[in-house]
Design an enzyme around this catalytic site. Structure first.
Site, mmCIF file in Angstrom:
data_model
loop_
_atom_site.group_PDB
_atom_site.id
_atom_site.type_symbol
_atom_site.label_atom_id
_atom_site.label_comp_id
_atom_site.label_asym_id
_atom_site.label_seq_id
_atom_site.Cartn_x
_atom_site.Cartn_y
_atom_site.Cartn_z
ATOM 1 N N PRO A 254 0.844 -1.211 0.000
ATOM 2 C CA PRO A 254 0.000 0.000 0.000
ATOM 3 C C PRO A 254 0.869 1.248 0.000
ATOM 4 O O PRO A 254 1.678 1.439 0.903
ATOM 5 C CB PRO A 254 -0.812 -0.126 1.290
ATOM 6 C CG PRO A 254 -0.026 -1.042 2.159
ATOM 7 C CD PRO A 254 0.688 -1.992 1.256
ATOM 8 N N ASP A 434 5.742 3.785 1.696
ATOM 9 C CA ASP A 434 5.004 2.618 2.165
ATOM 10 C C ASP A 434 4.121 3.076 3.323
ATOM 11 O O ASP A 434 4.615 3.399 4.403
ATOM 12 C CB ASP A 434 5.998 1.546 2.628
ATOM 13 C CG ASP A 434 5.312 0.254 3.083
ATOM 14 O OD1 ASP A 434 4.109 0.288 3.380
ATOM 15 O OD2 ASP A 434 6.014 -0.777 3.170
ATOM 16 N N HIS A 435 2.807 3.100 3.105
ATOM 17 C CA HIS A 435 1.900 3.675 4.099
ATOM 18 C C HIS A 435 1.744 2.777 5.329
ATOM 19 O O HIS A 435 1.091 3.169 6.304
ATOM 20 C CB HIS A 435 0.531 3.937 3.466
ATOM 21 C CG HIS A 435 -0.112 5.196 3.972
ATOM 22 N ND1 HIS A 435 0.142 5.707 5.234
ATOM 23 C CD2 HIS A 435 -0.990 6.061 3.396
ATOM 24 C CE1 HIS A 435 -0.562 6.811 5.415
ATOM 25 N NE2 HIS A 435 -1.255 7.056 4.310
ATOM 26 N N ARG A 436 2.314 1.594 5.302
ATOM 27 C CA ARG A 436 2.330 0.756 6.497
ATOM 28 C C ARG A 436 3.407 1.221 7.474
ATOM 29 O O ARG A 436 3.284 1.059 8.685
ATOM 30 C CB ARG A 436 2.595 -0.708 6.127
ATOM 31 C CG ARG A 436 1.590 -1.312 5.150
ATOM 32 C CD ARG A 436 2.053 -2.678 4.702
ATOM 33 N NE ARG A 436 3.384 -2.626 4.107
ATOM 34 C CZ ARG A 436 4.078 -3.695 3.708
ATOM 35 N NH1 ARG A 436 3.544 -4.909 3.840
ATOM 36 N NH2 ARG A 436 5.272 -3.558 3.171
#
Length: 463
Positions: A254, A434-436
């Protein structure tokens, strides 16, 4: 006699393509003389000889893709006795890499990057297996037909030739009286055959312009260009296949992006100043080096963008150093070599490293070790005249910075009564993360700090 098996020039490689041979059967080589050039999923690599001696057999052809550990060349070192006829084509084939012989010696890649020495060719001697000849050395015709062995007293079968001549100097075989037919050979150089396979061209019907009517690479390309309506099929291999796999894997993460317009006028002035300094005289100084330095400084404040995910321990790894990757478009595909510990380099050291990287990437000589261990990447689409872009992550990294083209644009400066519009050097910066591992605030603050340094490089002293 010693058999040299294809070594693994990097981590995690399972196969490689034979690009070109630098030696032929009968040549004398010394230790570290370059034997051949291979293409892996990461780069082009030259393989040096681990022994001195005479080349007696080339076991693979140019353009062939083979697994790591496969036998590729036999060298007579004058020490190990011959245990059999190495040129016997009826002998059993080499064992697969999964079941190596018990007495096989481990193959080590020696002389990495060794300089080429002079190889003294010897006259080729007759052998059961013909030597492999590079396309550039074609001086005779080649056919795919093999001689048919028969007892001396056995009469040769004949073919009916009562049909009208075909016009090419060869009779039309017609309907044979036996199972033997007169072959119609296609005369083509190895390079032409390889190109035909790659682009899906049919050699039949192509008129050869080489010696004795041999079809050359130019003939194949010309025929392909004339048939513009034909579809072309290009096999994914080497760097392009690795790029395909990496980008496919990247989309499973994501990702989010942010961008900002930045005033680079002060950066452009700094670039002009550095170009005039003696220590930068032999280096190519560009805004990219200032952007790279600014990114390294900003990452010190925002380590989340210089992190990775360790799935085996379920932990986020905040890297202490920045292994700075620079995305480079090459004729063989996209590669992302990285500068190890770029955050520890001075501006001059970083510029030197970037210059060396550009040269090696353009020549396809990036070492496999330079393609691994990256922690943060910069891609420069501005060199193509593009305002900006939304890049996708290099697998294993948490962020990538994109630099757009730097152009003159109207820009508002000053405040109050002093406010005015003046032409300035402006670019668009974007970051994908990386949105994590990185949230929107962290990504935005990082990008803002990079823009601040580029607008006023003196502020880098605050970082």
């Amino acid at each position: 006699m010693r058999t040299f098996n294809l070594p693994d020039p990097g981590e995690g490689l399972v196969e490689a393509e034979i690009v070109s041979w630098r030696v032929a059967v009968g040549d004398t080589v010394a230790v570290n003389d370059i034997l051949l050039e291979i293409e892996t999923s990461k780069s082009l690599v030259e393989l040096p000889s681990p022994w001195a001696g005479r080349v007696t057999q080339l076991l693979v052809s140019e353009g062939q893709v083979i697994p790591i550990g496969s036998p590729i060349v036999v060298i007579d070192d004058g020490e190990h006795p011959i245990t059999g006829n190495v040129l016997d084509v009826d002998a059993p084939g080499p064992k697969s890499p999964e079941t190596p012989a018990e007495d096989a010696e481990p193959q080590l890649l020696v002389g990495y990057g060794a300089k080429e020495s002079v190889i003294t060719p010897r006259p080729r001697r007759g052998a059961t297996v013909a030597p492999i000849i590079p396309a550039a050395e074609v001086h005779e015709t080649y056919t795919t037909e093999q001689p048919v062995s028969r007892p001396v007293d056995e009469p040769k079968p004949t073919a009916r030739v009562d049909a009208e001549p075909s016009g090419d100097g060869l009779p039309d075989p017609g309907e044979p009286d036996s199972d033997f037919t007169v072959p119609r050979p296609i005369l083509a150089s190895p390079g032409a055959r390889r190109l035909a396979r790659e682009i899906g061209a049919n050699l039949e019907g192509i008129r050869g312009t080489g010696p004795n009517g041999v079809i050359t690479e130019d003939d194949v390309q010309r025929a392909a260009d004339e048939g513009t309506a034909r579809d072309r099929r290009v096999r994914l291999k080497g760097v392009r296949r690795q790029m395909f796999n990496s980008m496919t894997a990247s989309r499973a993460v994501p990702q989010a992006s942010a961008w900002v317009e930045a005033d680079l006028s002060a950066t452009m002035t700094l670039v002009d100043t550095l170009r005039a300094r003696r220590e930068f005289a032999n280096l190519r100084v560009s805004p990219l080096m200032i952007v790279a330095k600014a990114a390294c400084l900003a990452l010190q404040k925002h380590p989340q963008l210089n992190s990775s995910w360790d799935a085996t321990t379920d932990e986020v790894v905040l890297h202490g150093d920045v292994n700075l990757g620079i995305a480079a478009a090459t004729p063989r595909g996209l590669v992302v070599p990285n500068i190890k510990r770029a955050n520890t380099l001075t501006l001059h050291g970083l510029t030197t490293a970037l210059n060396e990287m550009v040269v090696t990437a353009r020549e396809g000589r990036v070492r496999p070790i330079d393609m691994t261990g990256g922690t943060f990447t910069i891609t420069n689409v501005g060199v193509f005249g593009i305002d900006s872009g939304v890049p996708i992550l290099n697998p294993g990294e948490s962020a990538i910075l994109c630099l757009g083209t730097i152009t003159r644009r109207p820009w508002v400066v000053g405040t109050g009564a002093d406010e005015r519009i003046v032409p300035r050097w402006v670019t668009t910066l974007s970051v994908t993360f990386d949105h994590r591992l990185v949230d929107g605030e962290q990504g935005s603050r990082f990008l803002g700090d990079v823009a601040t340094i580029l607008a006023d490089p003196a502020l880098s002293l605050l970082f």
